[in-house]
Design an enzyme around this catalytic site. Structure first.
Site, PDB file in Angstrom:
ATOM      1  CE1 TYR A 152      -3.692   2.541   0.632  1.00  0.00           C
ATOM      2  CE2 TYR A 152      -2.197   3.412   2.305  1.00  0.00           C
ATOM      3  CZ  TYR A 152      -3.331   3.547   1.517  1.00  0.00           C
ATOM      4  OH  TYR A 152      -4.092   4.689   1.606  1.00  0.00           O
ATOM      5  CE  LYS A 156      -3.390   5.221  -1.823  1.00  0.00           C
ATOM      6  NZ  LYS A 156      -4.376   5.774  -2.784  1.00  0.00           N
TER       7      LYS A 156
END
Length: 259
Positions: A152, A156
């Site tokens: 994750y 990002k």
């Protein structure tokens, strides 16, 4: 008034942004992953400019989303809001990619390439991008043991970097990344400490405001304040290497040769 397309707008920040923009008189095109998800927002969709359906984990469905948006007409802004958080496993999309990478990075990359170019682009990132690895050797998690939080964070980092690369390559477009904070959505959890309203008002402001402060490009934003992103985000070499990897993984070129 502006036309704005928002991915992942059936709940959370995306739905809050859509409702705010609609209440301001803007034409909003909503996006739902499935018809079942779309059925949950019939009250909002009844006042929207349009609703498109498709699963961002699939490149074919992502292409269909772009076609549906283009059929409605050119957007003034696109808010790339959709994202997934801690996946229990790498998963595998129809194209064989890790699901976190596909939804959080490959889909926005493809939509950016396929949707008629708007005036403004907003990409939702996270403060966790600072924990993303700068190595692009295995961004699709084909060799490394799966680590949901790291995957994750890396996704990002990549999406914030893409926003910065677009600001450099497309000077006629305002491209920015937004960290909405850790807000109490389904993804963030009920105990999240940040301000939910400010979590979505930054992207609506960047998408529509004529304030001089909002008419900038290449920024990393948190609650309407520009912040410093990880050093990789503004590194031209890292930007070029990332875009090259995304081109390889998708087969779609966003920028011309040698740029």
């Amino acid at each position: 008034m502006s036309r704005i397309f928002i991915t992942g707008s059936t709940d959370g920040l995306g739905l809050a942004a859509a409702r705010t923009l609609i209440s301001q008189g803007h034409g909003v095109v909503l996006h739902a992953r499935s018809r079942e998800r779309a059925a949950a927002i019939t009250e909002t969709s009844a006042t929207a400019l349009g609703l498109v359906i498709g699963d961002l984990a699939s490149a074919a469905e992502t292409c269909s989303i772009a076609e549906q948006v283009n059929a409605i007409g050119r957007m003034d802004a696109v808010i790339h809001n959709a994202g997934i958080y801690l996946e229990r496993s790498r998963g595998e999309t129809p194209e064989g990619h890790a699901k976190t990478l596909a939804v959080n990075v490959l889909a926005p990359y493809l939509l950016t390439a396929w949707i008629t170019r708007p005036d403004r682009l907003i990409y939702l990132t996270s403060g966790m991008h600072r924990s993303g690895a700068s190595s692009l050797d295995d961004i699709d998690w084909q060799r490394r043991p799966w680590n949901a939080s790291q995957a994750y964070s890396e996704s990002k980092l990549y999406i914030a970097t893409l926003a910065a690369a677009l600001a450099r390559h497309w000077p006629d477009v305002l491209s920015n990344a937004v960290d909405p904070g850790w807000v109490p959505t389904k993804m963030g959890g009920a105990g999240a400490p940040d301000d939910l309203e400010m979590g979505h008002l930054t992207q609506t402001w960047l998408a529509t405001s004529d304030d001089g402060a909002a008419r900038v490009s290449g920024g990393y934003w948190y609650h309407r304040q520009r912040r410093e992103a990880a050093v990789e985000v503004s590194d031209v070499g890292f930007q070029n290497a990332l875009v090259g990897r995304l081109t390889e993984l998708t087969g779609v070129r966003l920028f011309g040769e040698g740029r």
